[in-house]
Design an enzyme around this catalytic site. Sequence first.
Site, PDB file in Angstrom:
ATOM      1  N   SER A 107       0.808  -1.205   0.000  1.00 57.83           N
ATOM      2  CA  SER A 107       0.000   0.000   0.000  1.00 57.83           C
ATOM      3  C   SER A 107       0.851   1.269   0.000  1.00 57.83           C
ATOM      4  O   SER A 107       1.587   1.547  -0.930  1.00 57.83           O
ATOM      5  CB  SER A 107      -0.958  -0.033   1.201  1.00 57.83           C
ATOM      6  OG  SER A 107      -1.875   1.024   1.151  1.00 57.83           O
ATOM      7  N   ASP A 246      -2.628   6.508  -3.496  1.00 61.22           N
ATOM      8  CA  ASP A 246      -1.457   5.893  -2.876  1.00 61.22           C
ATOM      9  C   ASP A 246      -0.968   4.750  -3.768  1.00 61.22           C
ATOM     10  O   ASP A 246      -1.490   4.522  -4.867  1.00 61.22           O
ATOM     11  CB  ASP A 246      -1.746   5.427  -1.449  1.00 61.22           C
ATOM     12  CG  ASP A 246      -2.712   4.251  -1.392  1.00 61.22           C
ATOM     13  OD1 ASP A 246      -3.491   4.062  -2.345  1.00 61.22           O
ATOM     14  OD2 ASP A 246      -2.691   3.506  -0.396  1.00 61.22           O
ATOM     15  N   ASP A 248      -1.170   1.551  -3.926  1.00 59.77           N
ATOM     16  CA  ASP A 248      -2.038   0.475  -4.440  1.00 59.77           C
ATOM     17  C   ASP A 248      -3.417   0.977  -4.838  1.00 59.77           C
ATOM     18  O   ASP A 248      -4.296   0.184  -5.157  1.00 59.77           O
ATOM     19  CB  ASP A 248      -2.143  -0.677  -3.433  1.00 59.77           C
ATOM     20  CG  ASP A 248      -2.998  -0.352  -2.226  1.00 59.77           C
ATOM     21  OD1 ASP A 248      -3.064   0.831  -1.833  1.00 59.77           O
ATOM     22  OD2 ASP A 248      -3.600  -1.284  -1.658  1.00 59.77           O
ATOM     23  N   ASP A 250      -5.986   2.510  -3.291  1.00 62.69           N
ATOM     24  CA  ASP A 250      -7.226   2.470  -2.512  1.00 62.69           C
ATOM     25  C   ASP A 250      -7.410   3.682  -1.609  1.00 62.69           C
ATOM     26  O   ASP A 250      -8.416   3.788  -0.913  1.00 62.69           O
ATOM     27  CB  ASP A 250      -7.339   1.167  -1.710  1.00 62.69           C
ATOM     28  CG  ASP A 250      -6.243   0.996  -0.669  1.00 62.69           C
ATOM     29  OD1 ASP A 250      -5.340   1.856  -0.576  1.00 62.69           O
ATOM     30  OD2 ASP A 250      -6.282  -0.024   0.061  1.00 62.69           O
TER      31      ASP A 250
END
Length: 451
Positions: A107, A246, A248, A250
């Site tokens: 992430s 960000d 990833d 989400d």
Amino acid sequence: MARKYFGTDGVRGKVGESVITPDFVMRLGYAAGVTIVGREQLPRGERPAVLIGKDTRISGYMLEAALEAGLAAAGVDVLLAGPVPTPAVAYLTRALRLQAGVVISASHNPYYDNGIKFFSADGSKLPDAVEMEIEARVDQSMGCAESARLGKARRIDDAAGRYVEFCKSTFPNELDLRNLRIVLDCANGAAYHIAPSVFHELGAEVVSVGVEPNGLNINEGCGATSPEHLCSAVIANNADLGIALDGDGDRVMMVDARGELYDGDKLLYVIAAAQRDQGRLDGVVGTLMSNLGFEHAVARLGVPFARAKVGDRYVLETLQEKGWKLGGENSGHIICLDRHTTGDGIISALQVLAALQQTGRGLAEACADLVFYPQTLINVKLPAGFDWQAHKGIASAARDAEARLGSRGRVLLRPSGTEPLLRVMVEGQDGVEVDLLARQIADCIERATAG
């Protein structure tokens, strides 16, 4: 039962250490595959299938191969999506009627970290019971299915295009983004080749930054975790607004034409106010970190509000318990269950843009009723095995701060679910007092861990 490997968002750590090694990830894939095979009732001769997606970290190549090997050894077919956002894996798993989805990503963390997180067949995070079942199998000896039952692997060439169309479908048909210049920061992460297409195809003029991943620069001085880069870019490009994702994809932060930043609480409020006006909002879920000003503003909308533990999985659990559709975190995780099964930075940004167009307001005007209390957050590193909850000095420092604030604020100490950190949050009406109290508590924790 305490978790050994899974945190609040899958298994995560520094690459090459502890759990993020090829050996462990292969065993994790095998354990997950055995669990999936044992739970699925498929037609005779049909193997379960799992989708694997990843972000742009250099370690993703290694971990993808290890995960694929473990799943195949368990008799599970593997579909490889390549670099796609975490919510794309959730969507594609559901759309392709697969048994599970797996994301290789850490992430918002630096490139040298990585992690593995799972989605169930319906596109939601795995239930705790299933994660615990996988954990119980990881440390057992790894087996291998007989040759005729080994899983196969193939690549999905149109994964990105499918997800682009899905994102666009969540934006109202009667609206478009023409006449908007948007700076889009993709954090050199998983959305670098997807998010620009979504906003461009909806009509916006897109200025893309953070779209040159090299395996090492994900989240580095860009994206939702470093939004000051976006603030400068919006002004430099004379843009109408900016959107930062960000690594990833989400999380989302946004910036207006003046370079002012809007965090997850503010964006969630914009969506909530629009949905309330449209008569389709039952309640809003925030977290323990949500600003008191946000809670009070939601109350003024006449809408119920509930706090969940920090972490998008807990926001989702609370939404499901209450039968509500909207929730999120100030970090930029926003869940719109009327649009997707999980938090999605691109889709959340689209819902904000739709709300602004439907009300004819800009971000500043849409957030005018929000009056946030000053909030200071300090992250303090914790040594392995340090029991901060049992330390009397830390407890005393927190109590003293709470007593001083009284009803004018609050204190929250909570461990990170992904890093060895204790987060110290102090909130109150007086910013100077809030900073002082937060620093005093953090200093106390640092002294306790040092000696």
